[in-house]
Each structure stands twice: as C-alpha cells, then as structure tokens.
Write a protein that holds these residues in place. Structure first.
Motif, mmCIF file in Angstrom:
data_model
loop_
_atom_site.group_PDB
_atom_site.id
_atom_site.type_symbol
_atom_site.label_atom_id
_atom_site.label_comp_id
_atom_site.label_asym_id
_atom_site.label_seq_id
_atom_site.Cartn_x
_atom_site.Cartn_y
_atom_site.Cartn_z
ATOM 1 N N MET A 223 0.806 -1.211 0.000
ATOM 2 C CA MET A 223 0.000 0.000 0.000
ATOM 3 C C MET A 223 0.845 1.270 0.000
ATOM 4 O O MET A 223 0.323 2.364 -0.262
ATOM 5 N N ALA A 224 2.140 1.137 0.265
ATOM 6 C CA ALA A 224 3.046 2.285 0.219
ATOM 7 C C ALA A 224 3.664 2.471 -1.161
ATOM 8 O O ALA A 224 4.568 3.284 -1.343
ATOM 9 N N ALA A 225 3.163 1.737 -2.149
ATOM 10 C CA ALA A 225 3.729 1.772 -3.497
ATOM 11 C C ALA A 225 3.543 3.135 -4.141
ATOM 12 O O ALA A 225 2.678 3.932 -3.758
ATOM 13 N N ASP A 226 4.362 3.387 -5.160
ATOM 14 C CA ASP A 226 4.275 4.606 -5.951
ATOM 15 C C ASP A 226 2.881 4.742 -6.557
ATOM 16 O O ASP A 226 2.225 3.740 -6.857
ATOM 17 N N ASP A 227 2.453 5.976 -6.774
ATOM 18 C CA ASP A 227 1.111 6.232 -7.283
ATOM 19 C C ASP A 227 0.890 5.661 -8.676
ATOM 20 O O ASP A 227 -0.255 5.502 -9.104
ATOM 21 N N ALA A 228 1.960 5.338 -9.388
ATOM 22 C CA ALA A 228 1.807 4.736 -10.719
ATOM 23 C C ALA A 228 1.181 3.349 -10.639
ATOM 24 O O ALA A 228 0.650 2.840 -11.629
ATOM 25 N N ILE A 229 1.245 2.737 -9.471
ATOM 26 C CA ILE A 229 0.652 1.410 -9.278
ATOM 27 C C ILE A 229 -0.784 1.570 -8.813
ATOM 28 O O ILE A 229 -1.060 2.136 -7.755
ATOM 29 N N SER A 230 -1.703 1.054 -9.633
ATOM 30 C CA SER A 230 -3.129 1.152 -9.310
ATOM 31 C C SER A 230 -3.608 0.007 -8.434
ATOM 32 O O SER A 230 -4.657 0.108 -7.805
ATOM 33 N N LEU B 156 -11.632 -7.765 -11.318
ATOM 34 C CA LEU B 156 -11.291 -6.352 -11.276
ATOM 35 C C LEU B 156 -10.414 -5.990 -12.472
ATOM 36 O O LEU B 156 -9.511 -6.736 -12.851
ATOM 37 N N VAL B 157 -10.694 -4.821 -13.040
ATOM 38 C CA VAL B 157 -9.905 -4.291 -14.145
ATOM 39 C C VAL B 157 -9.476 -2.877 -13.763
ATOM 40 O O VAL B 157 -10.323 -2.044 -13.412
ATOM 41 N N ALA B 158 -8.168 -2.621 -13.803
ATOM 42 C CA ALA B 158 -7.666 -1.292 -13.477
ATOM 43 C C ALA B 158 -7.927 -0.348 -14.643
ATOM 44 O O ALA B 158 -7.718 -0.701 -15.803
ATOM 45 N N ASP B 159 -8.393 0.854 -14.337
ATOM 46 C CA ASP B 159 -8.652 1.836 -15.385
ATOM 47 C C ASP B 159 -7.361 2.378 -15.979
ATOM 48 O O ASP B 159 -7.305 2.764 -17.142
ATOM 49 N N GLU B 160 -6.325 2.423 -15.176
ATOM 50 C CA GLU B 160 -5.024 2.935 -15.626
ATOM 51 C C GLU B 160 -3.975 2.475 -14.627
ATOM 52 O O GLU B 160 -4.279 1.925 -13.572
ATOM 53 N N GLY B 161 -2.715 2.698 -14.962
ATOM 54 C CA GLY B 161 -1.639 2.377 -14.042
ATOM 55 C C GLY B 161 -1.215 0.916 -14.096
ATOM 56 O O GLY B 161 -1.778 0.099 -14.818
ATOM 57 N N GLU B 162 -0.188 0.598 -13.323
ATOM 58 C CA GLU B 162 0.387 -0.734 -13.307
ATOM 59 C C GLU B 162 -0.284 -1.606 -12.258
ATOM 60 O O GLU B 162 -0.787 -1.117 -11.243
ATOM 61 N N THR B 163 -0.281 -2.932 -12.507
ATOM 62 C CA THR B 163 -0.834 -3.897 -11.553
ATOM 63 C C THR B 163 0.123 -5.086 -11.436
ATOM 64 O O THR B 163 -0.145 -6.166 -11.952
ATOM 65 N N PRO B 164 1.247 -4.897 -10.767
ATOM 66 C CA PRO B 164 2.229 -5.983 -10.652
ATOM 67 C C PRO B 164 1.756 -7.087 -9.718
ATOM 68 O O PRO B 164 0.730 -6.966 -9.039
#
Length: 282
Positions: A123-130, A177-185
C-alpha cells in the motif's frame, strides 16, 4: 454503484468510530450462505480499517457469524442487498469502500500471514501502481493442508486503489477487477488461500451453474460454438491444471481437481452449443 431498494445497511459498530485499524484499507465481501467459511475469511481481515459485507439473503447462519465478529470489535458494515449478479454485486461492495485501498475477497478465501504482513509495503507503493495481483492457491477437498507451494498459483487483481479499478458489469461470470489505468504488478509475498470445502457432488452442481452462465455470456457476446473447442478444450484444460500448474503434486486430489475443471470446460462448450442451436431453431 448506488444501493438498490430494498437494500438495508447495518449501522457502523461503535468500535469503528474511535480509531481506524492500522491498515488504511477496506475489505469488500459478497456472500450467500457461507457459514462454513466466512469466519476464517473475516478473521484474516483483522487490522483492516473497514470490512464491508454484502449479503444477498443468507439463511444458514452466515449473518450470525458476521454479527458475532462485529460484536468482537471488527469494523464490519453489513449491507443486505438482493442478488444483482456477480459483477454488479461485487461492484456495489467496492463502491461502499471509504479507505484509500480496497481488498476484494470472496467469503471462501483468506489471507495467509505472509500476505497480511506484506500489505503495508504494497500500500506504500508509488502512485503509478493502481493495484496488486495476489497469488491465490487452493486447499483441495479431502485434504486438510493447502496444496504444495510448488504448484502454480493464480495471479488475480484484488488489492486496488479506491476509484481506480472496477468490475465489468457486462460479464455475468468470471468477473474480475480491471484497473482503469496504471500498473498492476504481482505481489510475490504470501498467498490468498481458497478453501474448496464442498463435497464433490455439491461442487459439480456449482460448476454446471457456472458453465451455463459462461455459455449464456458467450451468446450475449455473439459468439458461435466451436467443434474444435468442444473436442480439445476439456483435455487441454486438464493438462494445463494437472501438469502446467503442477497439481500432480497433490496426488489423487490434484487429479480430481484437474478432472472437474475439464468437466466444467466440457459442460461450457456443450451448453453453449445446445443454447445456440436451440435459439436458432426457434
């Protein structure tokens, strides 16, 4: 998604109003008659700031278990909502979340200790990770222990930033779930455990229901049945589970797990074919 009449929402437990849990995360669960497993699920969510439970009419003691956990101080908000379909029901639960992160979890799943411990770091990940895909691994019916960690777990998006992922309401089965944008590692630490506690005859009833829903979904998408898929999908399904996913390490329980998957594949193709040609003859 707004709540639909006659949905009812339980009041927030007094323990919720004082201080949130150490995790700024909501857990979102839908359930119907999950008394055999929801207790373990809720217990694994200890420390979440909010637990949203959307029930669609349980009669087996599920709600008593949920209320008992609320009475113990778990920050549970219970919503009674008539069934909307898998995707819409899960989206409704997701929409009720108030925390920055949301973990979508089924009532027959639970977080192991390693996954729970990794949540603050995720949860502390960079904002680029959705969001984060978690690794899910089952406990097979007839076995008391989880499958070998050498089997290949599924990778499923479950931990997401609020407002940056959704369920596709057009899907009536296999919603995700499908992310609208960003990364999902992939979160490599810990596992989401899946308890397959149903006897085989009950499990097969569920597989037939899922097969019909998937066939109906294909028809809605305008897809025609395929003879090649009818012939080859079931054995390929079996080989993928038993060998590629390494469920041969679980012995006969792994064989049965792979075989029931192949039967689900066969029923999907057969029902799709039956519904398609039944419709065209009308």
């Amino acid at each position: 998604m707004a709540l639909t009449h006659p949905a009812t929402v339980s009041p927030v437990h007094p323990a919720d109003a004082t201080a949130p849990g150490p995790l700024a995360a909501s857990a979102a669960i839908i359930c119907l008659n999950e008394g055999a497993c929801i207790g373990k699920c809720l217990q694994s969510l200890s420390g979440f700031a909010e637990i949203i439970v959307v029930d669609s009419g349980s009669t087996d003691g599920t709600l008593a278990i949920v209320d008992e956990f609320a009475g113990r101080g778990f920050p549970i908000r219970r919503i009674d909502q008539p069934w909307l379909g898998y995707a819409r029901q899960k989206q409704l639960a997701l929409d009720q979340a108030t925390q920055p992160w949301v973990f979508s979890i089924d009532a027959d799943e639970w977080l192991d200790d390693d996954l729970r411990a990794s949540l603050p770091r995720l949860m502390a990940a960079d904002d680029a990770i959705s969001g984060w895909k978690v690794r899910r691994s089952p406990t097979l019916y007839g076995q008391s222990r989880p499958v070998s960690r050498l089997t290949r777990p599924e990778h499923i998006l479950r931990l997401v930033r609020r407002g940056r992922a959704r369920f596709d309401s057009a899907l009536i089965i296999h919603e995700g779930l499908v992310a609208d944008e960003g990364e999902t590692p992939i979160a490599r630490q810990g596992l989401l455990r899946h308890e397959r506690s149903l006897p085989l005859n009950e499990q097969m009833k569920k597989e037939i229901v899922y097969a019909r829903l998937k066939a109906e979904q294909r028809l809605k998408q305008g897809r025609k049945p395929s003879k090649l898929k009818l012939m080859f999908s079931p054995p390929i399904y079996f080989l993928r589970i038993f060998f590629w996913n390494r469920f041969f390490l679980s012995g006969w329980a792994g064989f049965i797990h792979a075989a029931t998957g192949a039967m689900y594949s066969l029923m999907t193709e057969a029902i799709h074919r039956q519904l398609y040609y039944g419709r065209t003859k009308q």
